[in-house]
Write a protein that holds these residues in place. Structure first.
Motif, mmCIF file in Angstrom:
data_model
loop_
_atom_site.group_PDB
_atom_site.id
_atom_site.type_symbol
_atom_site.label_atom_id
_atom_site.label_comp_id
_atom_site.label_asym_id
_atom_site.label_seq_id
_atom_site.Cartn_x
_atom_site.Cartn_y
_atom_site.Cartn_z
ATOM 1 N N HIS A 52 30.466 34.671 33.694
ATOM 2 C CA HIS A 52 30.579 35.583 34.855
ATOM 3 C C HIS A 52 32.002 36.018 35.197
ATOM 4 C CE1 HIS A 52 26.521 34.340 35.217
ATOM 5 N NE2 HIS A 52 26.822 33.139 35.677
ATOM 6 N N ARG A 53 32.922 35.063 35.250
ATOM 7 C CA ARG A 53 34.314 35.338 35.638
ATOM 8 C C ARG A 53 34.395 36.032 36.994
ATOM 9 N NH1 ARG A 53 37.124 36.597 29.755
ATOM 10 N NH2 ARG A 53 35.787 35.141 28.651
ATOM 11 N N LEU A 54 33.565 35.595 37.927
ATOM 12 C CA LEU A 54 33.686 36.075 39.299
ATOM 13 C C LEU A 54 34.866 35.358 39.943
ATOM 14 C CD1 LEU A 54 29.900 35.935 40.232
ATOM 15 C CD2 LEU A 54 31.235 37.954 39.596
ATOM 16 N N LEU A 55 35.435 35.963 40.982
ATOM 17 C CA LEU A 55 36.543 35.303 41.668
ATOM 18 C C LEU A 55 35.976 34.395 42.754
ATOM 19 C CD1 LEU A 55 39.438 37.913 41.890
ATOM 20 C CD2 LEU A 55 38.813 36.328 40.081
ATOM 21 N N PRO A 56 36.174 33.069 42.611
ATOM 22 C CA PRO A 56 35.460 32.107 43.457
ATOM 23 C C PRO A 56 35.827 32.170 44.938
ATOM 24 C CG PRO A 56 37.090 31.007 42.076
ATOM 25 C CD PRO A 56 37.021 32.419 41.602
ATOM 26 N N GLN A 57 37.027 32.660 45.248
ATOM 27 C CA GLN A 57 37.433 32.658 46.663
ATOM 28 C C GLN A 57 36.867 33.850 47.430
ATOM 29 O OE1 GLN A 57 39.210 33.321 43.955
ATOM 30 N NE2 GLN A 57 41.252 34.122 44.379
ATOM 31 N N PHE A 58 36.132 34.746 46.740
ATOM 32 C CA PHE A 58 35.642 35.960 47.391
ATOM 33 C C PHE A 58 34.118 35.992 47.503
ATOM 34 C CE2 PHE A 58 39.758 37.659 45.607
ATOM 35 C CZ PHE A 58 40.396 37.715 46.835
ATOM 36 N N THR A 59 33.634 36.892 48.364
ATOM 37 C CA THR A 59 32.192 37.053 48.575
ATOM 38 C C THR A 59 31.596 37.954 47.496
ATOM 39 O OG1 THR A 59 32.486 39.028 49.903
ATOM 40 C CG2 THR A 59 32.490 36.922 51.092
ATOM 41 N N VAL A 60 30.280 38.079 47.542
ATOM 42 C CA VAL A 60 29.546 38.978 46.646
ATOM 43 C C VAL A 60 30.105 40.396 46.772
ATOM 44 C CG1 VAL A 60 27.285 40.078 46.329
ATOM 45 C CG2 VAL A 60 27.442 37.590 46.650
ATOM 46 N N TRP A 61 30.187 40.886 48.007
ATOM 47 C CA TRP A 61 30.666 42.236 48.301
ATOM 48 C C TRP A 61 32.077 42.454 47.739
ATOM 49 C CZ3 TRP A 61 29.099 46.847 49.901
ATOM 50 C CH2 TRP A 61 29.966 47.699 50.563
ATOM 51 N N GLN A 62 32.966 41.503 47.980
ATOM 52 C CA GLN A 62 34.360 41.638 47.526
ATOM 53 C C GLN A 62 34.448 41.610 46.007
ATOM 54 O OE1 GLN A 62 35.671 38.279 49.832
ATOM 55 N NE2 GLN A 62 36.701 39.563 51.356
ATOM 56 N N ASN A 63 33.646 40.755 45.374
ATOM 57 C CA ASN A 63 33.669 40.696 43.907
ATOM 58 C C ASN A 63 33.192 42.010 43.294
ATOM 59 O OD1 ASN A 63 34.251 38.103 42.155
ATOM 60 N ND2 ASN A 63 33.610 37.395 44.175
ATOM 61 N N ILE A 64 32.140 42.597 43.886
ATOM 62 C CA ILE A 64 31.601 43.836 43.318
ATOM 63 C C ILE A 64 32.617 44.970 43.421
ATOM 64 C CG2 ILE A 64 29.811 45.610 43.605
ATOM 65 C CD1 ILE A 64 27.891 43.327 44.399
ATOM 66 N N LEU A 65 33.371 44.995 44.519
ATOM 67 C CA LEU A 65 34.326 46.102 44.722
ATOM 68 C C LEU A 65 35.665 45.903 44.002
ATOM 69 C CD1 LEU A 65 33.610 47.033 48.422
ATOM 70 C CD2 LEU A 65 33.391 48.542 46.443
ATOM 71 N N LEU A 66 35.872 44.724 43.467
ATOM 72 C CA LEU A 66 37.168 44.404 42.860
ATOM 73 C C LEU A 66 37.683 45.441 41.841
ATOM 74 C CD1 LEU A 66 38.905 41.861 43.425
ATOM 75 C CD2 LEU A 66 38.206 41.110 41.154
ATOM 76 N N PRO A 67 36.834 45.922 40.902
ATOM 77 C CA PRO A 67 37.366 46.870 39.904
ATOM 78 C C PRO A 67 37.811 48.209 40.489
ATOM 79 C CG PRO A 67 35.308 45.899 39.157
ATOM 80 C CD PRO A 67 35.445 45.539 40.616
ATOM 81 N N THR A 68 37.466 48.480 41.764
ATOM 82 C CA THR A 68 37.896 49.752 42.372
ATOM 83 C C THR A 68 39.315 49.624 42.924
ATOM 84 O OG1 THR A 68 37.137 49.235 44.622
ATOM 85 C CG2 THR A 68 35.509 50.193 43.112
ATOM 86 N N LEU A 69 39.869 48.399 42.890
ATOM 87 C CA LEU A 69 41.154 48.162 43.548
ATOM 88 C C LEU A 69 42.323 48.070 42.563
ATOM 89 C CD1 LEU A 69 39.918 45.531 46.165
ATOM 90 C CD2 LEU A 69 40.014 48.018 46.387
ATOM 91 N N ALA A 70 42.107 48.588 41.334
ATOM 92 C CA ALA A 70 43.171 48.503 40.319
ATOM 93 C C ALA A 70 44.399 49.299 40.747
ATOM 94 C CB ALA A 70 42.655 49.005 38.976
#
Ligand SMILES: Nc1ncnc2c1ncn2[C@@H]1O[C@H](COP(=O)(O)OP(=O)(O)O)[C@@H](O)[C@H]1O
Ligand SMILES: [Mg+2]
Length: 228
Positions: free
Chosen positions: A94-112
């Motif tokens: 998965h490589r999700l970021l453990p310190q973040f929520t579902v919502w924050q993980n999903i939006l992560l690639p938009t923050l490059a």
């Protein structure tokens, strides 16, 4: 969409060189759903890493939508943009970021390239959570999810930038049979309803059945093309 032509990839194995991909060619058409099967160590992850432009082939051509990308350096701007915008990745762990929520993980690639997601991106995240059946988990830390739920978050995150190509490396490797089957059905739905081209590596013949084209990686080459 993609043409890999006579790709060779070798790794140093002590004093010798190990040829993992040997003069391999692969064509991926828009809308395809392809499963790559093969024993552990056959080179599936290596092939997906080349498709994802994280790894450069030693020899051969990689053409993505008309552009030769195989020779580009992995840090080149064109390649970074392609990787961030045109390609989505789902990993077995998965490589999700453990310190973040579902919502924050999903939006992560938009923050490059910016600090906050746009309204359109947030709408897309909401739609994807509905699509994946995880809307009720929006504000939950990803560490408090089951394996199947984490896989759903990982798929939603991979799709947030509307990639043309989704690469999935053993996406159900850590799931039980029931969960694996429902994730398999989800990939089929993503392919059919979101018009996303998918290349999925799996060692499971059962999982490969969801794909419309199945290829087997043996001795560095792709064999047994089955169209269903
Ligand atoms: N970075 C690397 N350095 C050296 N050998 C590697 C590297 N990556 C993969 N290999 C070797 O290449 C072969 C194929 O690995 P991989 O692509 O991970 O196979 P699969 O995903 O099918 O299990 C294996 O023998 C592996 O040990
Ligand atoms: Mg692998």
């Amino acid at each position: 969409m993609i043409s890999l032509e006579n790709i060779t990839k070798r790794f140093a194995d002590g004093q010798r060189m190990l040829t993992v991909l040997d003069n391999l060619s692969l064509r991926v058409d828009e809308g395809d759903f392809i499963a790559i099967t093969g024993e552990s160590g056959a080179g599936k992850t290596t092939l997906l890493s080349i498709l994802g432009t994280m790894l450069r082939p030693d020899e051969g051509r990689y053409v993505f939508r008309g552009e030769e990308v195989g020779g580009m350096s992995c840090t080149e701007a064109t390649l970074c943009q392609l990787r961030n915008q045109a390609i989505g990745f789902v990993y077995q762990d998965h490589r999700l970021l453990p310190q973040f929520t579902v919502w924050q993980n999903i939006l992560l690639p938009t923050l490059a390239t910016k600090p906050v997601a746009t309204d359109d991106e947030q709408r897309r995240a909401t739609e994807l959570m509905d699509f994946m059946g995880i809307a009720s988990l929006k504000d939950r830390p990803v560490t408090r999810l089951s394996g199947g739920e984490q896989t759903r978050v990982a798929i939603a995150r991979a799709l947030i930038n509307r990639p043309a190509l989704l690469l999935a490396d053993e996406p159900t490797g850590q799931l039980d049979a029931d969960n694996a089957q429902s994730i398999a059905n989800l990939f089929r739905k993503v392919n059919a309803e979101l018009q996303t081209t998918i290349v999925m590596a799996t060692h499971s013949a059962e999982m490969a059945k969801v794909a419309r084209k199945r290829l087997r990686l043996v001795a560095g080459k792709l064999l047994h093309v089955i169209y269903c």
